[in-house]
Design a protein around this motif. Structure first.
Motif, mmCIF file in Angstrom:
data_model
loop_
_atom_site.group_PDB
_atom_site.id
_atom_site.type_symbol
_atom_site.label_atom_id
_atom_site.label_comp_id
_atom_site.label_asym_id
_atom_site.label_seq_id
_atom_site.Cartn_x
_atom_site.Cartn_y
_atom_site.Cartn_z
ATOM 1 N N GLN A 141 0.688 -1.395 0.037
ATOM 2 C CA GLN A 141 -0.167 0.095 0.083
ATOM 3 C C GLN A 141 0.761 1.256 -0.094
ATOM 4 O O GLN A 141 0.292 2.314 0.330
ATOM 5 N N VAL A 142 2.177 1.180 -0.302
ATOM 6 C CA VAL A 142 2.962 2.291 -0.442
ATOM 7 C C VAL A 142 2.602 3.366 -1.624
ATOM 8 O O VAL A 142 2.486 2.453 -2.898
ATOM 9 N N THR A 143 2.471 4.571 -1.577
ATOM 10 C CA THR A 143 2.042 5.248 -2.690
ATOM 11 C C THR A 143 3.081 6.124 -3.197
ATOM 12 O O THR A 143 3.830 6.896 -2.272
ATOM 13 N N VAL A 144 3.465 6.155 -4.588
ATOM 14 C CA VAL A 144 4.662 6.902 -5.080
ATOM 15 C C VAL A 144 4.336 7.648 -6.076
ATOM 16 O O VAL A 144 3.273 7.507 -6.659
ATOM 17 N N CYS A 160 9.154 9.684 -10.014
ATOM 18 C CA CYS A 160 10.250 10.016 -8.898
ATOM 19 C C CYS A 160 10.680 8.404 -8.697
ATOM 20 O O CYS A 160 11.560 7.967 -8.605
ATOM 21 N N TYR A 161 9.564 7.484 -8.724
ATOM 22 C CA TYR A 161 9.771 5.874 -8.648
ATOM 23 C C TYR A 161 10.346 5.365 -10.008
ATOM 24 O O TYR A 161 10.813 4.042 -9.971
ATOM 25 N N GLY A 162 10.068 5.781 -10.974
ATOM 26 C CA GLY A 162 10.691 5.440 -12.354
ATOM 27 C C GLY A 162 9.776 4.392 -12.893
ATOM 28 O O GLY A 162 10.222 3.546 -13.758
ATOM 29 N N LEU A 166 2.721 -3.533 -8.044
ATOM 30 C CA LEU A 166 3.418 -4.000 -7.071
ATOM 31 C C LEU A 166 4.909 -2.933 -7.197
ATOM 32 O O LEU A 166 5.638 -2.771 -8.247
ATOM 33 N N CYS A 167 5.374 -2.567 -5.936
ATOM 34 C CA CYS A 167 6.434 -1.763 -6.015
ATOM 35 C C CYS A 167 7.817 -2.627 -6.076
ATOM 36 O O CYS A 167 7.404 -4.081 -5.901
ATOM 37 N N ARG A 168 8.781 -2.256 -6.246
ATOM 38 C CA ARG A 168 9.891 -3.083 -6.521
ATOM 39 C C ARG A 168 10.400 -4.046 -5.097
ATOM 40 O O ARG A 168 10.821 -5.250 -5.706
ATOM 41 N N ALA A 169 10.125 -3.446 -4.062
ATOM 42 C CA ALA A 169 10.223 -4.586 -2.942
ATOM 43 C C ALA A 169 9.286 -5.590 -2.887
ATOM 44 O O ALA A 169 9.550 -6.801 -2.468
ATOM 45 N N CYS A 170 7.956 -5.140 -3.287
ATOM 46 C CA CYS A 170 6.671 -6.443 -3.089
ATOM 47 C C CYS A 170 7.070 -7.436 -4.380
ATOM 48 O O CYS A 170 6.791 -8.441 -4.052
ATOM 49 N N LEU A 172 11.291 1.695 8.545
ATOM 50 C CA LEU A 172 11.166 0.454 7.901
ATOM 51 C C LEU A 172 9.973 0.680 6.940
ATOM 52 O O LEU A 172 8.970 1.556 7.128
ATOM 53 N N GLY A 173 9.758 -0.011 5.884
ATOM 54 C CA GLY A 173 8.722 0.117 4.913
ATOM 55 C C GLY A 173 9.143 1.297 4.047
ATOM 56 O O GLY A 173 10.090 1.935 3.737
ATOM 57 N N GLY A 174 8.102 1.616 3.110
ATOM 58 C CA GLY A 174 8.499 2.877 2.267
ATOM 59 C C GLY A 174 8.767 2.382 0.819
ATOM 60 O O GLY A 174 8.713 1.354 0.540
ATOM 61 N N ALA A 175 8.926 3.394 0.022
ATOM 62 C CA ALA A 175 9.240 3.233 -1.194
ATOM 63 C C ALA A 175 10.940 2.708 -1.368
ATOM 64 O O ALA A 175 11.603 3.766 -1.859
#
Length: 80
Positions: free
Chosen positions: A7-10, A14-16, A28-32, A51-54
């Motif tokens: 549920q991280v919002t980017v 900025c996140y590419g 899904l973000c890169r970490a997920c 902890l967590g985040g983008a």
């Protein structure tokens, strides 16, 4: 855009993320992507204790950093 796993919002730029994903498929973000969406196995930032985040992978295998940390720490460089 918001990750379906953690549920991280980017910001897309900025996140590419070059193209906004289809809402039916989700994003899904890169970490997920790395953990398969298992939040308990989320990588940790090498630049801060938060902890967590983008998070995005660094050029060092298995080492991750927050996008924000990379923007605010002048000694870091971001590749996309």
């Amino acid at each position: 855009i918001t990750c379906e796993g953690c549920q991280v919002t980017v910001h897309q730029s900025c996140y590419g993320v070059h193209e906004i994903p289809d809402q039916a498929v989700g994003w899904l973000c890169r970490a997920c992507e790395h953990t398969g969406g298992v939040v308990s196995e989320m990588p940790k930032c090498c630049l801060c204790p938060v902890l967590g985040g983008a998070l995005k992978p660094t050029t060092v295998d298995g080492v991750w950093a927050h996008s924000t940390c990379c923007q605010w720490i002048p000694e870091t460089t971001v590749l996309d």
